[in-house]
Design a protein around this motif. Structure first.
Motif, PDB file in Angstrom:
ATOM      1  N   GLU A 171       0.641  -1.172   0.252  1.00  0.00           N
ATOM      2  CA  GLU A 171      -0.058  -1.000   0.149  1.00  0.00           C
ATOM      3  C   GLU A 171       0.960   1.157  -0.140  1.00  0.00           C
ATOM      4  N   ARG A 221       3.438   1.866  -2.046  1.00  0.00           N
ATOM      5  CA  ARG A 221       3.360   2.266  -3.498  1.00  0.00           C
ATOM      6  C   ARG A 221       1.987   3.320  -3.835  1.00  0.00           C
ATOM      7  N   GLN A 222       1.464   2.234  -3.142  1.00  0.00           N
ATOM      8  CA  GLN A 222      -0.525   3.246  -3.577  1.00  0.00           C
ATOM      9  C   GLN A 222      -0.222   4.830  -3.106  1.00  0.00           C
ATOM     10  N   GLU A 252       1.310   6.889  -5.400  1.00  0.00           N
ATOM     11  CA  GLU A 252       1.402   7.400  -6.436  1.00  0.00           C
ATOM     12  C   GLU A 252       0.007   8.159  -6.068  1.00  0.00           C
ATOM     13  N   SER A 253      -0.853   7.394  -4.779  1.00  0.00           N
ATOM     14  CA  SER A 253      -1.781   8.624  -4.963  1.00  0.00           C
ATOM     15  C   SER A 253      -1.993  10.398  -3.916  1.00  0.00           C
TER      16      SER A 253
END
Length: 431
Positions: free
Chosen positions: A195, A197-198, A201-202
């Motif tokens: 998570e 990484r997510q 990114e977000s």
């Protein structure tokens, strides 16, 4: 002799009058502590308490250790203070020793006065080294009382500032007992780590300076990551050019059966923070970094009291005692035994939902009706154990985790005493 002590009620009265009310205390019926010796504390009446919290993971060598005390007293008589803009030997001796015992290539240090300061300094160094301003922090982490460290803290209980700093994104912590995806390790494939990484990114610009994490989350409830967790985190951060700051403020200096808890995970951080047990009760903090990162910090950064001769001498004496008395091995051996006893209690008592930790840093999460946090029961257990002469801690997102972080000088008999009394207290509370 006892007449010189005010007593708990008078201290509470004066506390209300003279101390900012943010400072709370344990227990409905608190005691006045006046003396410490080894793994024991004594109140103003002379009652002895087995200390199984060690001043929140501070007194690793035991209270008032004679070797450390003598060295401190000798240094106070010779040279108590000069600012670290002057040359003194103890600071360099301690820095050299830390370079020898910290993992990997961590080498260059800056000394300060607390874990809060160390984390604040580590964050500043990460910004300087990367030229970036955003941070990632773990949910349920606790990093200090300053504006930035409080903003990095992922526990609402400790987030007092109503306008926290921006540029901080929180990522899931490896809280397997309360996994937000309701997965189980190892089939989860470390979803909490993925998570990160997510979130990058977000929720960020993609230009993250660092992620800060306690190796084991102390105030978060002794949250202990799976073995591969930090390796996975390291890989993800490397993809985005972000640094890893590891907070060893509670976990350092032998508590988990190694010098530092991150050694259990085979990962070398870019920056590591330490405090608490390094001074065995004397205020001290330090952040240590890889040379290629540390060398980016070149503008003036002195500290009036950081690196003072007394604190440095206390640190050196503490490390000597840990080595000479075999306290790291004692933590490993007795930590395994303590865990065994807690797991036995878990099998017997439905109030204990989970047992976790490494070495002499163990936590027992108390629950009822499934996984409903048993916070009131936790407070009652602490009170009853205190009345029996045993002090344990509490922490966790819901303040429902019993914390066992004793001095590393404890014995097997001490663990048996705690286990036997806790067994009886749990039975009383459950009834």
């Amino acid at each position: 002799m006892k007449e010189k002590f005010w007593g708990p009620q008078e201290i509470i009265r004066k506390k209300k009058e003279y101390i900012i009310p943010c400072l709370y205390h344990f227990y409905q019926e608190p005691m006045q502590l006046v003396k410490g010796e080894g793994q024991y504390l004594f109140d103003h009446t002379g009652k002895r308490y087995l200390d199984f919290f060690a001043g929140v993971s501070v007194i690793n060598c035991g209270h008032c250790h004679p070797v450390i005390t003598e060295r401190i007293c000798r240094q106070v008589k010779e040279l108590q203070h000069v600012c670290n803009i002057y040359l003194t030997q103890p600071m360099l001796e301690l820095a050299e020793k830390l370079a020898a015992i910290t993992p990997g290539g961590l080498k260059k240090s800056f000394f300060c006065n607390s874990g809060t300061e160390a984390n604040e300094g580590a964050a500043l160094l990460a910004k300087i080294a990367t030229g970036r301003n955003e941070f990632l922090a773990l949910r349920d982490g606790l990093y200090g009382r300053t504006y930035l460290t409080m903003s990095l803290t992922g526990l609402r209980f400790w987030r007092t500032d109503t306008a926290p700093a921006g540029g901080i994104s929180f990522v899931p912590n490896p809280y397997c007992y309360r996994c937000p995806w309701r997965l189980e390790y190892p089939s989860c494939d470390l979803a909490c780590a993925e998570e990160v990484r997510q979130v990058i990114e977000s929720s960020t610009s993609g230009e993250v300076a660092a992620l800060i994490a306690e190796t084991i989350q102390g105030n978060g409830g002794i949250i202990t990551p799976p073995p591969e967790y930090f390796s996975r985190i390291r890989e993800i951060l490397k993809e985005y050019g972000a640094l890893l700051i590891i907070d060893e403020v509670q976990t350092g200096f032998g508590r988990t059966g190694k010098w530092f808890a991150i050694e259990h995970y085979g990962v070398v951080p870019d920056i590591m923070t330490m405090a608490k047990a390094l001074g065995n009760g004397v205020p001290i903090g330090v952040f240590t970094a890889l040379p290629e990162i540390a060398d980016r910090y070149t503008r003036p950064g002195a500290s009036t009291l950081g690196g003072n001769p007394v604190s440095m001498t206390a640190g050196l004496a503490t490390l000597e005692v840990i080595e000479k008395e075999g306290l790291i091995q004692n933590a490993a051996t007795l930590g395994a035994y303590l865990r065994e006893k807690l797991l036995e209690l878990k099998e017997k008592h439905p109030l204990i939902g989970d047992v976790r930790g490494i070495g002499l840093m163990q936590g027992a999460e108390l629950v009822k009706n499934g996984k409903e946090p048993a916070a009131a029961e936790t407070d009652r257990i602490l009170e009853l154990m205190k009345n029996r002469g045993i002090l344990i801690g509490k922490n966790g997102r819901y303040r429902n985790v019993l914390a066992f972080q004793p001095p590393l000088v404890i014995t097997k008999d001490n663990i048996d005493e705690v286990s036997a009394n806790l067994d009886e207290v749990l039975t009383e509370v459950e009834s």
